[in-house]
Design an enzyme around this catalytic site. Sequence first.
Site, PDB file in Angstrom:
ATOM      1  N   THR A  14       0.814  -1.219   0.000  1.00 15.11           N
ATOM      2  CA  THR A  14       0.000   0.000   0.000  1.00 15.11           C
ATOM      3  C   THR A  14       0.846   1.268   0.000  1.00 15.11           C
ATOM      4  OG1 THR A  14      -0.199  -0.162   2.400  1.00 15.11           O
ATOM      5  CG2 THR A  14      -1.993  -1.073   1.103  1.00 15.11           C
ATOM      6  N   ARG A  15       2.029   1.226   0.585  1.00 14.84           N
ATOM      7  CA  ARG A  15       2.881   2.424   0.600  1.00 14.84           C
ATOM      8  C   ARG A  15       3.502   2.718  -0.753  1.00 14.84           C
ATOM      9  NH1 ARG A  15       5.073   0.256   6.158  1.00 14.84           N
ATOM     10  NH2 ARG A  15       5.328  -1.491   4.770  1.00 14.84           N
ATOM     11  N   MET A  16       3.364   1.816  -1.695  1.00  9.98           N
ATOM     12  CA  MET A  16       3.961   2.005  -3.012  1.00  9.98           C
ATOM     13  C   MET A  16       3.038   2.808  -3.925  1.00  9.98           C
ATOM     14  SD  MET A  16       6.360  -1.263  -3.306  1.00  9.98           S
ATOM     15  CE  MET A  16       7.323  -0.533  -4.502  1.00  9.98           C
TER      16      MET A  16
END
Length: 109
Positions: A14-16
């Site tokens: 998700t942080r990508m």
Amino acid sequence: MSISLVILAAGQGTRMNSDLPKVLHPVAGAPLVAHALAAGRALEPVRVVVVAGHGSDAVRRALAEAEEDVTVVEQTEQRGTAPTRGPARARRGHGRGVGVWGYLGPPLK
């Protein structure tokens, strides 16, 4: 002694900020999972299992296209790293040997 290599590659990434599964993001010309497999193959494992979750179909296709001789198992519920080991245990086989768990953690900033 036989070695089984298990790559934990089920993270959502998700942080990508991308729909592409984290393990398929290219780094130095190859997907992250390819780097993990290359490093693990140095151990000469008798069996390689990749646990995929988010985007597992894309991960399966990418591994097949790369002609990687791996067993892909799916983690259907995304509940963190510890539950990821369950599906892999059944596929890596039982008996004597060593299991090596590879983890594709958070990318560098």
